[in-house]
Design an enzyme around this catalytic site. Structure first.
Site, PDB file in Angstrom:
ATOM      1  N   PRO A   1      10.190  23.172 -55.687  1.00 62.47           N
ATOM      2  CA  PRO A   1      11.492  23.114 -56.368  1.00 62.47           C
ATOM      3  C   PRO A   1      11.572  24.111 -57.532  1.00 62.47           C
ATOM      4  O   PRO A   1      12.646  24.504 -57.962  1.00 62.47           O
ATOM      5  CB  PRO A   1      11.560  21.670 -56.897  1.00 62.47           C
ATOM      6  CG  PRO A   1      10.477  20.923 -56.227  1.00 62.47           C
ATOM      7  CD  PRO A   1       9.447  21.918 -55.802  1.00 62.47           C
TER       8      PRO A   1
ATOM      9  N   ARG B   1      15.016  34.995 -37.054  1.00 62.07           N
ATOM     10  CA  ARG B   1      16.265  35.421 -36.408  1.00 62.07           C
ATOM     11  C   ARG B   1      16.537  36.898 -36.707  1.00 62.07           C
ATOM     12  O   ARG B   1      17.349  37.539 -36.041  1.00 62.07           O
ATOM     13  CB  ARG B   1      17.465  34.590 -36.834  1.00 62.07           C
ATOM     14  CG  ARG B   1      17.916  34.765 -38.258  1.00 62.07           C
ATOM     15  CD  ARG B   1      19.101  33.872 -38.575  1.00 62.07           C
ATOM     16  NE  ARG B   1      20.323  34.292 -37.909  1.00 62.07           N
ATOM     17  CZ  ARG B   1      21.131  35.255 -38.369  1.00 62.07           C
ATOM     18  NH1 ARG B   1      20.816  35.934 -39.450  1.00 62.07           N
ATOM     19  NH2 ARG B   1      22.245  35.552 -37.737  1.00 62.07           N
TER      20      ARG B   1
ATOM     21  N   ASP C   1      29.208  43.951 -37.009  1.00 60.12           N
ATOM     22  CA  ASP C   1      29.521  45.353 -36.721  1.00 60.12           C
ATOM     23  C   ASP C   1      30.969  45.695 -37.021  1.00 60.12           C
ATOM     24  O   ASP C   1      31.411  46.784 -36.806  1.00 60.12           O
ATOM     25  CB  ASP C   1      29.210  45.671 -35.252  1.00 60.12           C
ATOM     26  CG  ASP C   1      29.940  44.701 -34.343  1.00 60.12           C
ATOM     27  OD1 ASP C   1      29.659  44.687 -33.145  1.00 60.12           O
ATOM     28  OD2 ASP C   1      30.797  43.946 -34.871  1.00 60.12           O
TER      29      ASP C   1
ATOM     30  N   GLU D   1       3.591  15.210 -55.483  1.00 58.91           N
ATOM     31  CA  GLU D   1       4.233  15.907 -56.607  1.00 58.91           C
ATOM     32  C   GLU D   1       3.889  17.387 -56.607  1.00 58.91           C
ATOM     33  O   GLU D   1       4.153  18.099 -57.568  1.00 58.91           O
ATOM     34  CB  GLU D   1       3.775  15.275 -57.927  1.00 58.91           C
ATOM     35  CG  GLU D   1       4.174  13.814 -58.097  1.00 58.91           C
ATOM     36  CD  GLU D   1       5.686  13.610 -58.032  1.00 58.91           C
ATOM     37  OE1 GLU D   1       6.131  12.802 -57.204  1.00 58.91           O
ATOM     38  OE2 GLU D   1       6.413  14.291 -58.788  1.00 58.91           O
TER      39      GLU D   1
HETATM   40  C1  LIG Z   1       9.792  17.041 -59.932  1.00 59.81           C
HETATM   41  O1  LIG Z   1       8.806  17.777 -59.266  1.00 59.81           O
HETATM   42  C2  LIG Z   1       8.697  17.566 -57.925  1.00 59.81           C
HETATM   43  C3  LIG Z   1       7.845  18.393 -57.235  1.00 59.81           C
HETATM   44  C4  LIG Z   1       7.671  18.213 -55.872  1.00 59.81           C
HETATM   45  C5  LIG Z   1       8.373  17.242 -55.196  1.00 59.81           C
HETATM   46  C6  LIG Z   1       8.191  17.030 -53.724  1.00 59.81           C
HETATM   47  N1  LIG Z   1       7.556  18.202 -53.113  1.00 59.81           N
HETATM   48  C7  LIG Z   1       6.225  18.302 -52.849  1.00 59.81           C
HETATM   49  C8  LIG Z   1       5.981  19.541 -52.295  1.00 59.81           C
HETATM   50  C9  LIG Z   1       7.211  20.216 -52.200  1.00 59.81           C
HETATM   51  C10 LIG Z   1       7.590  21.483 -51.737  1.00 59.81           C
HETATM   52  C11 LIG Z   1       8.904  21.880 -51.840  1.00 59.81           C
HETATM   53  C12 LIG Z   1       9.864  21.027 -52.398  1.00 59.81           C
HETATM   54  C13 LIG Z   1      11.254  21.497 -52.566  1.00 59.81           C
HETATM   55  C14 LIG Z   1      11.711  22.777 -52.430  1.00 59.81           C
HETATM   56  C15 LIG Z   1      13.071  22.737 -52.752  1.00 59.81           C
HETATM   57  N2  LIG Z   1      13.959  23.793 -52.759  1.00 59.81           N
HETATM   58  N3  LIG Z   1      13.378  21.487 -53.054  1.00 59.81           N
HETATM   59  N4  LIG Z   1      12.258  20.709 -52.951  1.00 59.81           N
HETATM   60  C16 LIG Z   1       9.517  19.739 -52.828  1.00 59.81           C
HETATM   61  C17 LIG Z   1       8.195  19.351 -52.734  1.00 59.81           C
HETATM   62  C18 LIG Z   1       9.245  16.434 -55.876  1.00 59.81           C
HETATM   63  C19 LIG Z   1       9.417  16.590 -57.254  1.00 59.81           C
END
Ligand SMILES: COc1ccc(Cn2ccc3ccc(-c4cc(N)[nH]n4)cc32)cc1
Length: 245
Positions: A87, A156, A171, A114
């Site tokens: 995230p 893709r 195009d 996490e």
């Molecule tokens: C608050 O910190 C957090 C950190 C991780 C998570 C859950 N989590 C664990 C691995 C993982 C990999 C990617 C993502 C992700 C990517 C996007 N764009 N949204 N969420 C989420 C992910 C929840 C909360």
């Protein structure tokens, strides 16, 4: 292109065997391998997570299984580009998809809980480029869905992956003029459906008028839904007229 994906949920990637990517794999254009992280967790319970140092909710993915997994999947001195969805990553954009489509080898690390112990990425950066990327400002439960999105957006773009009917280039406009506009409405047969007609211009055979109509629709939709993208385009007089009408 070679793709390697490391995850505790390998079954998430079964969908990649269908549709166009499946064909590309069978043709040999894409060589994809999915690996179960637990193969590198050697205790009886194949543990991949533990409590976070400093306290806080949830669990963190242990560094040892990841270190061994990446050493096996990308044995030194080979070089791949490691992509780690998170995230807190840089935004994944069409521009980055285009960059990835030119890479010979991409490796995806799917975190869960996490996240992954930060030292795993520090260690990997010593021997390969590592990108931490976000697919949007919302929080998923893990990286697998993000990898499905990234793999589809990238593959893709590979030559031959899309059938003839599908094309990545629009195009009807010079490349670079349309790139930051939203796509306008599309239509197919029948010409009338539930009393609604297809716009006449699209039946006219007048390619210049059709191109102009499509750009006007794209400009209007972009101005309405994503006004911040308008400034990224080189607008001509006709464009500016379309936006003021
Ligand atoms: C608050 O910190 C957090 C950190 C991780 C998570 C859950 N989590 C664990 C691995 C993982 C990999 C990617 C993502 C992700 C990517 C996007 N764009 N949204 N969420 C989420 C992910 C929840 C909360």
């Amino acid at each position: 292109m070679r793709l390697d994906i490391v995850t505790i949920f390998p079954e998430y990637f079964a969908p990649l065997d269908v549709s166009l990517l499946g064909k590309a794999r069978r043709r040999g254009d894409v060589d994809m391998h999915v690996h179960d992280l637990r193969d590198w967790a050697h205790d009886r319970h194949r543990t991949v997570d533990d409590t976070p140092y400093g306290g806080g909710p949830g669990m963190v993915m242990k560094p040892e299984p990841w270190g061994e997994a990446l050493d096996t999947v990308v044995p030194p001195p080979s070089r791949a580009r490691l992509v780690v969805p998170t995230p807190s990553g840089r935004p994944f954009t069409q521009e980055l998809a285009t960059e990835y489509a030119a890479e010979p080898w991409l490796v995806f690390a799917c975190g869960r809980y996490e996240g992954i112990d930060a030292r795993v990425i520090e260690d990997a950066r010593e021997r390969m480029p590592v990108d931490e990327v976000s697919i949007g400002d919302y929080v998923l439960a893990g990286g697998e869905v993000a990898v499905l999105v990234i793999v589809e957006a990238v593959t893709r773009l590979l030559p031959g992956v899309l059938g003839n009917a599908e094309s990545v280039s629009d195009d009807s406009f010079a490349p670079g003029r349309m790139e930051a506009l939203l796509e306008g409405p599309v239509y197919t047969k029948p010409a009338t459906w539930r009393g609604r007609d297809v716009p006449e211009v699209l039946m006219s055979g007048n390619h210049a008028a059709i191109a102009r109509w499509r750009r006007d629709q794209a400009l209007g939709r972009t101005a309405e839904r994503r006004p911040e993208l308008i400034a990224r385009n080189r607008l001509d007089e006709a464009d500016r007229r379309a936006l003021t009408e």
